[in-house]
Design an enzyme around this catalytic site. Structure first.
Site, mmCIF file in Angstrom:
data_model
loop_
_atom_site.group_PDB
_atom_site.id
_atom_site.type_symbol
_atom_site.label_atom_id
_atom_site.label_comp_id
_atom_site.label_asym_id
_atom_site.label_seq_id
_atom_site.Cartn_x
_atom_site.Cartn_y
_atom_site.Cartn_z
ATOM 1 N N ALA A 87 0.751 -1.104 0.097
ATOM 2 C CA ALA A 87 0.138 -0.095 -0.132
ATOM 3 C C ALA A 87 0.907 1.395 0.156
ATOM 4 O O ALA A 87 1.976 1.065 0.608
ATOM 5 C CB ALA A 87 -0.771 0.035 1.392
ATOM 6 N N GLU A 106 -4.939 -5.200 -9.095
ATOM 7 C CA GLU A 106 -4.952 -5.379 -7.623
ATOM 8 C C GLU A 106 -6.213 -5.439 -6.978
ATOM 9 O O GLU A 106 -6.728 -6.482 -6.027
ATOM 10 C CB GLU A 106 -3.817 -4.381 -6.755
ATOM 11 C CG GLU A 106 -2.356 -4.454 -7.409
ATOM 12 C CD GLU A 106 -1.627 -3.448 -6.904
ATOM 13 O OE1 GLU A 106 -2.274 -2.343 -6.666
ATOM 14 O OE2 GLU A 106 -0.624 -3.575 -6.357
HETATM 15 O O1 LIG Z 1 -0.364 -0.416 -4.890
HETATM 16 C C1 LIG Z 1 0.678 -0.826 -5.475
HETATM 17 C C2 LIG Z 1 1.119 -0.808 -7.017
HETATM 18 O O2 LIG Z 1 -0.081 -0.364 -7.751
HETATM 19 C C3 LIG Z 1 1.458 -1.066 -4.579
HETATM 20 O O3 LIG Z 1 1.285 -2.036 -3.580
HETATM 21 C C4 LIG Z 1 1.980 0.253 -3.638
HETATM 22 O O4 LIG Z 1 2.440 1.227 -4.477
HETATM 23 C C5 LIG Z 1 3.336 -0.149 -2.585
HETATM 24 O O5 LIG Z 1 4.481 -0.205 -3.183
HETATM 25 P P1 LIG Z 1 5.849 -0.276 -2.425
HETATM 26 O O6 LIG Z 1 5.620 -1.640 -1.496
HETATM 27 O O7 LIG Z 1 6.800 -0.602 -3.463
HETATM 28 O O8 LIG Z 1 5.692 0.996 -1.849
#
Ligand SMILES: O=C(CO)[C@H](O)[C@H](O)COP(=O)(O)O
EC number: 5.3.1.6
Length: 226
Positions: A87, A106
């Site tokens: 997230a 997702e």
């Molecule tokens: O929603 C997402 C992708 O669409 C990712 O889960 C979110 O951006 C978190 O990414 P990260 O773990 O690299 O910070």
């Protein structure tokens, strides 16, 4: 926007959630650097004999799962027992997602799963959501969607690709707006408003979808049941 958290914290969160994967499960495989640690941990368990099948949420998570040796399927073929995803921000039971432009697929996988485990580092945790909300939108709908977001009090910004001078294009061939609304007092109400905008494919507010938050730190993991 906060800088990414430490990789140790992300790894701790991802590996913690991967421990919930049991033999015979179908697992939704989230996108991003934190979910990547869960995918690698599941791959190691597959190497050690665990029988699981993954449902990827993006080209990136599909490629990572293939490298990790996780057998893959899709939503047509199987019910999903458990999804593990990252997230961009978490406040209570609500998430902002879409930093990797994968939130449409997702959300399909995460909401189809019996349980969703969210994996985050400390930089993602907040009391109130105030992270810009990603919107995936049809390219032809840029102007009317921007106007509708502004009527809701948001500031839409077209997401541009870092290495090219063009816009980010999602796996589905659409564009992404990052919409700043400031502090979001009622995520459910905003989510409902965004979902009704013609031309919006999916927004990045995940309201009351998560079942557990695995919050990693350099020293360990805190698991919060929702
Ligand atoms: O929603 C997402 C992708 O669409 C990712 O889960 C979110 O951006 C978190 O990414 P990260 O773990 O690299 O910070």
């Amino acid at each position: 926007m906060k800088q990414g958290g430490s990789d140790d914290a992300k790894r701790a969160a991802g590996e913690s959630a991967a421990e919930a994967v049991e033999d015979g499960m179908v697992v939704g495989l989230g996108t991003g650097s934190t979910a990547a640690h869960a995918i690698r941990a599941i791959g190691a368990a597959v190497d050690a004999g665990l029988d699981v099948t993954g449902v990827p949420t993006s080209f990136q998570s599909r490629e990572l799962a293939r490298e990790a040796g996780i057998p893959l399927t899709d939503l047509d073929a199987a019910e999903i027992d458990l999804a593990i995803d990252g997230a961009d921000q978490v406040a209570g039971g609500c998430l902002v997602k879409g930093g990797g432009a994968a939130h449409a697929r997702e959300k399909i996988v995460d909401t189809a799963a019996d349980r969703l485990l969210v994996v985050v580092d400390p930089t993602k945790e907040a009391d109130v959501l105030d992270h810009p909300v990603p919107l995936e939108l049809l390219p032809a709908a840029r102007r009317p969607v921007a106007a509708a977001v502004e009527r809701l009090g948001g500031e839409p910004e077209l997401r541009r690709a870092e290495r090219k001078d063009g816009p980010v294009v999602t796996d589905n061939g659409n564009l992404v707006f990052d919409c700043a609304f400031g502090a979001i007092a009622d995520p459910a109400a905003l989510a409902a408003d965004l979902a009704t905008i013609p031309g919006v494919v999916e927004h990045g507010l995940f309201v009351d979808v998560a079942d557990e938050i695995h919050g990693g730190t350099a020293d360990g993991v805190t698991v919060t049941e929702l």
